[in-house]
Design a protein around this motif. Structure first.
Motif, mmCIF file in Angstrom:
data_model
loop_
_atom_site.group_PDB
_atom_site.id
_atom_site.type_symbol
_atom_site.label_atom_id
_atom_site.label_comp_id
_atom_site.label_asym_id
_atom_site.label_seq_id
_atom_site.Cartn_x
_atom_site.Cartn_y
_atom_site.Cartn_z
ATOM 1 N N UNK A 180 -18.491 -46.470 78.821
ATOM 2 C CA UNK A 180 -17.642 -46.007 77.730
ATOM 3 C C UNK A 180 -17.086 -44.607 77.898
ATOM 4 N N UNK A 181 -17.054 -44.095 79.129
ATOM 5 C CA UNK A 181 -16.540 -42.741 79.346
ATOM 6 C C UNK A 181 -15.132 -42.715 79.935
ATOM 7 N N UNK A 215 -13.041 -30.281 86.509
ATOM 8 C CA UNK A 215 -12.966 -29.806 85.122
ATOM 9 C C UNK A 215 -11.955 -30.611 84.313
ATOM 10 N N UNK A 216 -10.805 -30.939 84.930
ATOM 11 C CA UNK A 216 -9.804 -31.744 84.239
ATOM 12 C C UNK A 216 -10.334 -33.121 83.900
ATOM 13 N N UNK A 217 -11.035 -33.745 84.846
ATOM 14 C CA UNK A 217 -11.609 -35.065 84.590
ATOM 15 C C UNK A 217 -12.713 -34.999 83.541
ATOM 16 N N UNK A 218 -13.504 -33.922 83.577
ATOM 17 C CA UNK A 218 -14.572 -33.758 82.581
ATOM 18 C C UNK A 218 -13.987 -33.693 81.174
ATOM 19 N N UNK A 219 -12.883 -32.967 81.029
ATOM 20 C CA UNK A 219 -12.213 -32.895 79.725
ATOM 21 C C UNK A 219 -11.742 -34.285 79.272
ATOM 22 N N UNK A 220 -11.154 -35.042 80.191
ATOM 23 C CA UNK A 220 -10.651 -36.369 79.829
ATOM 24 C C UNK A 220 -11.792 -37.314 79.475
ATOM 25 N N UNK A 221 -12.874 -37.276 80.247
ATOM 26 C CA UNK A 221 -14.005 -38.173 79.978
ATOM 27 C C UNK A 221 -14.664 -37.866 78.643
ATOM 28 N N UNK A 222 -14.889 -36.583 78.361
ATOM 29 C CA UNK A 222 -15.527 -36.227 77.088
ATOM 30 C C UNK A 222 -14.592 -36.511 75.912
ATOM 31 N N UNK A 223 -13.278 -36.329 76.106
ATOM 32 C CA UNK A 223 -12.317 -36.645 75.048
ATOM 33 C C UNK A 223 -12.329 -38.135 74.755
ATOM 34 N N UNK A 224 -12.358 -38.948 75.790
ATOM 35 C CA UNK A 224 -12.374 -40.404 75.594
ATOM 36 C C UNK A 224 -13.667 -40.854 74.898
ATOM 37 N N UNK A 225 -14.797 -40.299 75.339
ATOM 38 C CA UNK A 225 -16.079 -40.675 74.746
ATOM 39 C C UNK A 225 -16.139 -40.290 73.267
ATOM 40 N N UNK A 226 -15.723 -39.065 72.941
ATOM 41 C CA UNK A 226 -15.726 -38.612 71.556
ATOM 42 C C UNK A 226 -14.739 -39.430 70.715
ATOM 43 N N UNK A 267 -12.034 -34.473 65.950
ATOM 44 C CA UNK A 267 -11.590 -33.629 67.052
ATOM 45 C C UNK A 267 -10.366 -32.859 66.598
ATOM 46 N N UNK A 268 -10.028 -31.825 67.361
ATOM 47 C CA UNK A 268 -8.779 -31.119 67.085
ATOM 48 C C UNK A 268 -7.614 -32.082 67.318
ATOM 49 N N UNK A 269 -6.510 -31.846 66.620
ATOM 50 C CA UNK A 269 -5.386 -32.782 66.667
ATOM 51 C C UNK A 269 -4.845 -32.927 68.084
ATOM 52 N N UNK A 325 -4.308 -36.478 72.968
ATOM 53 C CA UNK A 325 -4.669 -36.858 74.341
ATOM 54 C C UNK A 325 -5.405 -38.195 74.330
ATOM 55 N N UNK A 326 -6.349 -38.356 73.385
ATOM 56 C CA UNK A 326 -7.089 -39.615 73.288
ATOM 57 C C UNK A 326 -6.151 -40.777 72.962
ATOM 58 N N UNK A 327 -5.224 -40.554 72.042
ATOM 59 C CA UNK A 327 -4.274 -41.611 71.678
ATOM 60 C C UNK A 327 -3.431 -42.026 72.886
ATOM 61 N N UNK A 328 -3.028 -41.040 73.696
ATOM 62 C CA UNK A 328 -2.270 -41.350 74.906
ATOM 63 C C UNK A 328 -3.106 -42.170 75.882
ATOM 64 N N UNK A 329 -4.379 -41.790 76.074
ATOM 65 C CA UNK A 329 -5.268 -42.543 76.968
ATOM 66 C C UNK A 329 -5.481 -43.958 76.435
ATOM 67 N N UNK A 330 -5.652 -44.071 75.115
ATOM 68 C CA UNK A 330 -5.874 -45.370 74.489
ATOM 69 C C UNK A 330 -4.664 -46.279 74.685
ATOM 70 N N UNK A 331 -3.492 -45.702 74.533
ATOM 71 C CA UNK A 331 -2.255 -46.470 74.658
ATOM 72 C C UNK A 331 -2.047 -46.962 76.094
ATOM 73 N N UNK A 332 -2.494 -46.168 77.072
ATOM 74 C CA UNK A 332 -2.246 -46.503 78.472
ATOM 75 C C UNK A 332 -3.423 -47.190 79.150
ATOM 76 N N UNK A 333 -4.485 -47.485 78.394
ATOM 77 C CA UNK A 333 -5.606 -48.226 78.967
ATOM 78 C C UNK A 333 -5.152 -49.638 79.343
#
Length: 594
Positions: free
Chosen positions: A290-291, A402-413, A556-558, A563-571
């Motif tokens: 789920x990350x 660091x960039x990937x860590x930000x994306x993974x934690x954003x997706x998980x949260x 989360x901050x808007x 960013x999460x919405x963009x990742x969700x849309x492109x999954x």
């Protein structure tokens, strides 16, 4: 060896300094790989699986979930995994480029073609990934065996000519070198670490081979060959200091240089293949845990479950690697970027193994503390030496990680927030089904399968179907997939089926984090064990197509929500991920505010 005596380090070129550096190389291999990884870290397997994520899950085994300590372990594991990706974009570029650079020795007139040849080899390597590695893999063993035999033979030849180099076995020479050169010796450690950059991949690939074959391969073949070759390079430099321009290729006689370049390039491609396969495996694990958003995963072998191909990861890696090769232009420049990602992962691995020793293996503190302290001192020394190289190129793998860590934690949260919002607005499944049977809607023939993420809530797609179409199929199946914190699940424990009145069924399919959910496998099981025949043209799959809307609600901050919405849309679409025929899918939209 060449990087250790780089002019920028200011090390005096003498017999004593050569023996000192070789002694450092030798004891680095012994302490970090032979002792730390092969003897200790490889014991910390999660049902045979190794790597940062498997180790993270294992360290959480006896820790209270949700607490601050558990969250710290998760962050460490995720960051270690992200740094592996940082290494995955450096290793192919560094390995292939340094091998092809042997052309400058074998055929100086071809020196200007090093960069184009490197790019062609790398592009061909990534293009072949979609074909799978099963058939090519049959060549890997013999090629690598020839490679290590060649390393050993070259080393022995030069050691016989200058046997004084054998004194480097004595750690006194390493200690003396450090004490004499102080700051310069500390900087040289960053170059010495280049002999260790494959150690973390050795642990990460454990699930493909098993611990015993790796230990036998390391102690019987790989370590002796590497040690003999490094000692041979030192012996060559004692006799001919001018060989420092490329001591490895200058070990070979003139007639053998070009074949050695070809063999080195083949070995570099195989080493790169191992890292690329590791990136695919790590991504697959992260998806199941789920990350990472769902991605299209292709299985390239009917017999080997670990052989997969993820197109998005493959082409992203290639794009970044091509930019790295064009940007750095030589292995000398790239050496500064190589190593810092692995040292970071090694420090994290030591921390997590310490937790496993205490919490999972239940070892005594008086035994664990000295072991972990020794490993941590060594890891931090190499880590500090590599930090010096950040400005020269070390920023690259750190930036990628660091960039990937930000994306993974954003997706998980973001996933947690979506689950919370869905649970608040959700309807309990079993009371709903009772009321549905008490006041049944119009029943139609056929089978409806509702894929749902919760076994206790009514799927949103069913609510929409009842609301708009006012029908219920004569056989309705609620199918949910669960991922456990082990790599693989025994088939006997994989499925659970609960039957309700009125042709309603709840099916749970449990998978390990190293497995990919399989809708066809579930249907085969239901047909075999529960006598449910499925006619594909009479079966419809209902999915909820969620649209995530960022808001000012707590979470989360808007900007992170966007960013999460963009990742969700492109999954990847569930139809691609679960391999469902697209013409049998009905998607019903729903909006979720986060």
């Amino acid at each position: 060896m060449k990087e250790a005596f780089s002019p920028g380090h200011g090390i005096t070129f003498s017999e004593g300094s050569i023996i000192g550096v070789v002694s450092l190389l030798f004891w680095a291999i012994v302490l970090v790989v032979a002792v730390k990884y092969v003897l200790f870290v490889m014991r910390a397997d999660n049902n045979g699986e190794g790597g940062a994520l498997a180790l993270m899950v294992l360290s959480l085994r006896n820790v209270r979930r949700g607490g601050r300590f558990a969250q710290t372990l998760v962050m460490l594991g995720l960051f270690g995994a992200c740094m592996f990706y940082g290494d995955a974009v450096i290793t192919p570029a560094m390995s292939v480029m340094s091998a092809v650079e042997g052309l400058k020795i074998a055929a100086p007139q071809l020196g200007g073609y090093v960069l184009p040849i490197t790019l062609v080899v790398l592009i061909l390597l990534f293009w072949l990934q979609k074909r799978g590695t099963e058939s090519v893999g049959r060549l890997f063993g013999p090629v690598m065996l020839l490679w290590f035999i060649t390393l050993a033979v070259l080393g022995v030849y030069h050691i016989i000519a200058s046997p004084i180099i054998i004194e480097a076995v004595n750690p006194i020479h390493a200690i003396r070198f450090i004490s004499r050169h102080a700051l310069q010796a500390y900087i040289v450690l960053g170059s010495v670490f280049l002999v260790l950059t494959g150690a973390e991949a050795l642990y990460a690939d454990m699930g493909h081979f098993g611990a015993r074959p790796i230990r036998i391969g390391w102690y019987a073949i790989v370590m002796p060959a590497l040690v003999l070759n490094y000692f041979g390079q030192g012996a060559l430099l004692i006799r001919d200091p001018t060989a420092i321009q490329n001591p490895f290729f200058l070990m070979a006689p003139d007639w053998a240089t070009l074949p050695l370049v070809l063999l080195a390039t083949a070995a570099a491609v195989i080493a790169s293949q191992a890292v690329i396969s590791g990136a695919f495996s790590l991504t697959s694990q992260a998806i199941q845990l789920g990350y990472v958003p769902r991605m299209k995963i292709q299985h390239t072998s009917a017999s080997a479950i670990g052989q997969i191909y993820i197109p998005l990861v493959n082409w992203l890696l290639l794009a970044i690697i091509v930019c790295i090769v064009l940007g750095f232009k030589s292995s000398d420049n790239l050496a500064a970027a190589y190593g810092i990602a692995v040292t970071t992962t090694m420090v994290i691995t030591t921390m997590l193994v310490g937790v496993v020793m205490l919490r999972v293996w239940k070892w005594k503190k008086r035994l664990v503390i000295p072991i972990i302290a020794l490993f941590m001192v060594i890891d931090l020394a190499f880590f500090g030496a590599n930090l010096i190289k950040i400005e020269e190129g070390g920023w690259l793998p750190l930036g990628v990680g660091a960039g990937l860590f930000f994306l993974l934690t954003t997706w998980s949260k973001g996933r947690q927030i979506v689950k919370q919002r869905t649970a608040v607005d959700g309807i309990a499944l079993q009371p709903f089904l009772k009321s549905l049977l008490a006041h049944p809607p119009h029943r139609v023939s056929g089978t409806a399968i509702y894929l749902t993420g919760s076994e206790s809530l009514v799927p949103v797609s069913l609510l929409h179907n009842l609301k708009h179409n006012k029908i219920l199929h004569e056989r309705t199946i609620f199918m949910t997939f669960l991922t456990r914190d082990v790599p693989y699940i025994d088939d006997a424990k994989r499925f659970q089926v609960k039957s309700f009145d009125g042709g309603l069924f709840l099916v749970k399919a449990v998978y390990g984090f190293n497995e990919t959910p399989d809708v066809d496998g579930v249907l085969d099981y239901l047909g075999r064990e529960h006598d449910m025949a499925f006619e594909l043209m009479d079966t419809s799959f209902f999915l909820a197509r969620e649209t995530v809307v960022p808001t000012q609600l707590p979470g989360m901050s808007v900007w992170r929500e966007r960013v999460f919405a963009w990742m969700h849309q492109n999954a990847a679409k569930p139809t691609d991920f679960f391999s469902i025929p697209a013409n049998r899918v009905v998607e019903l939209g729903t909006k979720i505010e986060i």
